[in-house]
Design a protein around this motif. Structure first.
Motif, mmCIF file in Angstrom:
data_model
loop_
_atom_site.group_PDB
_atom_site.id
_atom_site.type_symbol
_atom_site.label_atom_id
_atom_site.label_comp_id
_atom_site.label_asym_id
_atom_site.label_seq_id
_atom_site.Cartn_x
_atom_site.Cartn_y
_atom_site.Cartn_z
ATOM 1 N N MET A 17 15.567 1.907 -9.558
ATOM 2 C CA MET A 17 14.337 0.252 -9.084
ATOM 3 C C MET A 17 13.244 1.771 -8.546
ATOM 4 O O MET A 17 13.259 2.689 -8.513
ATOM 5 N N PHE A 18 12.396 1.327 -9.254
ATOM 6 C CA PHE A 18 10.881 1.230 -9.102
ATOM 7 C C PHE A 18 10.515 1.413 -7.940
ATOM 8 O O PHE A 18 10.066 0.821 -6.956
ATOM 9 N N ILE A 19 9.972 2.502 -7.008
ATOM 10 C CA ILE A 19 9.554 3.042 -5.581
ATOM 11 C C ILE A 19 7.943 3.389 -6.239
ATOM 12 O O ILE A 19 7.622 4.299 -6.627
ATOM 13 N N VAL A 20 7.331 3.489 -5.432
ATOM 14 C CA VAL A 20 6.094 3.079 -4.470
ATOM 15 C C VAL A 20 5.864 5.004 -3.853
ATOM 16 O O VAL A 20 6.472 5.236 -2.839
ATOM 17 N N ASN A 21 5.500 6.040 -4.468
ATOM 18 C CA ASN A 21 6.292 7.324 -3.276
ATOM 19 C C ASN A 21 4.483 8.122 -3.004
ATOM 20 O O ASN A 21 4.508 9.112 -2.953
ATOM 21 N N SER A 22 3.781 7.506 -3.147
ATOM 22 C CA SER A 22 2.196 8.079 -3.271
ATOM 23 C C SER A 22 1.245 7.126 -1.828
ATOM 24 O O SER A 22 1.517 5.477 -2.915
ATOM 25 N N TYR A 23 0.619 7.501 -1.666
ATOM 26 C CA TYR A 23 0.216 6.808 -0.368
ATOM 27 C C TYR A 23 -1.690 5.916 -1.491
ATOM 28 O O TYR A 23 -1.691 5.162 -1.054
ATOM 29 N N SER A 24 -1.656 6.540 -2.097
ATOM 30 C CA SER A 24 -2.357 6.194 -3.326
ATOM 31 C C SER A 24 -2.601 4.557 -4.467
ATOM 32 O O SER A 24 -3.379 3.968 -3.658
ATOM 33 N N LEU A 25 -0.675 4.980 -4.846
ATOM 34 C CA LEU A 25 -0.889 3.731 -5.728
ATOM 35 C C LEU A 25 -0.699 2.263 -5.019
ATOM 36 O O LEU A 25 -0.650 1.548 -5.198
ATOM 37 N N ALA A 26 0.476 3.417 -3.624
ATOM 38 C CA ALA A 26 0.436 1.891 -2.468
ATOM 39 C C ALA A 26 -0.668 1.167 -1.797
ATOM 40 O O ALA A 26 -0.897 0.069 -1.774
#
Length: 303
Positions: free
Chosen positions: A1-10
Motif C-alpha cells: 500500500m502507499f505510505i507517507v514516509n516524509s514529513y513534508s509529504l504529510a
C-alpha cells in the motif's frame, strides 16, 4: 500500500485535506437551490463510500510496504472493525445534525458552535484518555476556543441583516452535533496502529481499511438517521423517499462528488497521521478556522 514516509509529504496531504474539508460544503449549497438537504445527504454518503472503495483498491493495494487492502481486511480483529464502524456511525449522527442546524441558523453559526464545541470536548476526552502534551497550553487553548464560540454568536447576531433569525432550536441542534462529534475519532484511531503503518500490529487496520469500514458505518447508519430526518424534518414538511428518485443525474452527481471530496480529505488525513499526527485536530481546525471557511463553510449571506 502507499505510505507517507516524509514529513513534508504529510504536510502536503494535510493541506489537501484542508481544501477538501473546506470545499465539499459548496456542493450542498449548490444542490440546495432545488434539493432538500435530506435528499442531498443520501448522495453524499454514497460518495463517501465510493471513494473509500476506490482508495482501498488503488493506493491501499499498491506498493511493497504494509498489508494490501484485502489482506488487511482478512486479518483484522472484529473488535477493530467494529471500532472503526462505530466511529462512522457516531460521525454520521453528528454530521446530519450539523446539516440540520445549518438549515435553521446558517453555516456561519452552526459550524463554529458545533465544530468548536466538538474540538473542546474532543480535546478533553482524548487528553484524559491518554494524557499527552503540556496541559497548560492545551487548556488555555480550549479556553480561547470557548471564547471564540461566544464571540462568533454575538458577531453574527449583531451583523445579521436578513430575515433568517437565530433560533434556539438551531443552536441546540448544533450543540448536540458538537457533543456527539467529539467522540468519533477515538474509535477510528483505536482501530489502527498509529506507530507504524508499514508494520502494523496483527489485527489492527491500515488507514485505507479503517476509512473503508468507517465509511460503511456512515452508509449503513444513514438508513436510520436520514430516514428519521426525512420523517421529522427540522424545517418544512416531511420528505418521501420517492422524492429522491425524482432528482436528475446532475443533482445526484453533485451530492456524490461532495461526499467524495470529503472522503479524499478523510483518507489523506488518516494516511498522513503517522507522520504528522494531524488527523483529528486538523479535521476540526479546517472546519472552523476563518482562513479556510472561504472554501465553502462561511455563510457570506449571513454575516
Amino acid at each position: 500500500m502507499f505510505i507517507v514516509n516524509s514529513y513534508s509529504l504529510a504536510i502536503l496531504f494535510c493541506f489537501i485535506t484542508m481544501l477538501c474539508w473546506g470545499s465539499w460544503g459548496n456542493t450542498q449549497k449548490l444542490a440546495a437551490k432545488t434539493w432538500r438537504y435530506e435528499l442531498f445527504y443520501w448522495d453524499y454518503v454514497v460518495g463517501v463510500l465510493l471513494f473509500s472503495v476506490i482508495s482501498a483498491f488503488t493506493l491501499g493495494s499498491i506498493g511493497t510496504e504494509g498489508r494490501p487492502f484485502l489482506q488487511d481486511l482478512a486479518q483484522a480483529d472484529s473488535s477493530n472493525l467494529w471500532s472503526a464502524a462505530i466511529g462512522g456511525v457516531i460521525f454520521n449522527a453528528s454530521n446530519i445534525l450539523l446539516s440540520a442546524a445549518i438549515t435553521l441558523c446558517r453555516m456561519s453559526v452552526a459550524f463554529p458552535v458545533g465544530v468548536r464545541l466538538a474540538l473542546v470536548l474532543g480535546v478533553l476526552v482524548n487528553y484524559f484518555n491518554a494524557a499527552k502534551g503540556d496541559p497548560l497550553y492545551i487548556f488555555v487553548g480550549v479556553a480561547f476556543i470557548v471564547v471564540a464560540i461566544l464571540l462568533n454568536a454575538l458577531a453574527y447576531k449583531k451583523a445579521q441583516t436578513d430575515k433568517k433569525k437565530l433560533t434556539s432550536k438551531g443552536i441546540f441542534i448544533a450543540i448536540a452535533a458538537g457533543v456527539i462529534m467529539a467522540f468519533f475519532y477515538r474509535f477510528v484511531a483505536a482501530s489502527m496502529d498509529l506507530t507504524s503503518f508499514a508494520h502494523s500490529q496483527a489485527g489492527k487496520l491500515t488507514p485505507y481499511t479503517a476509512v473503508f469500514i468507517f465509511s460503511v458505518g456512515v452508509f449503513v447508519s444513514n438508513f436510520v438517521f436520514n430516514t428519521i430526518a426525512m420523517k421529522r424534518p427540522v424545517e418544512g414538511n416531511p420528505v418521501s423517499i420517492l422524492a429522491y428518485f425524482k432528482g436528475n443525474f446532475k443533482t445526484h452527481l453533485v451530492g456524490i462528488v461532495g461526499g467524495m471530496i470529503w472522503c479524499v480529505g478523510q483518507s489523506f488525513s488518516m494516511i498522513a497521521s503517522e507522520k504528522s499526527r494531524c488527523s483529528h485536530l486538523l479535521w476540526i481546525r479546517t472546519r472552523c478556522h476563518p482562513r479556510f471557511r472561504f472554501m465553502g463553510y462561511s455563510d457570506l449571506e449571513g454575516i
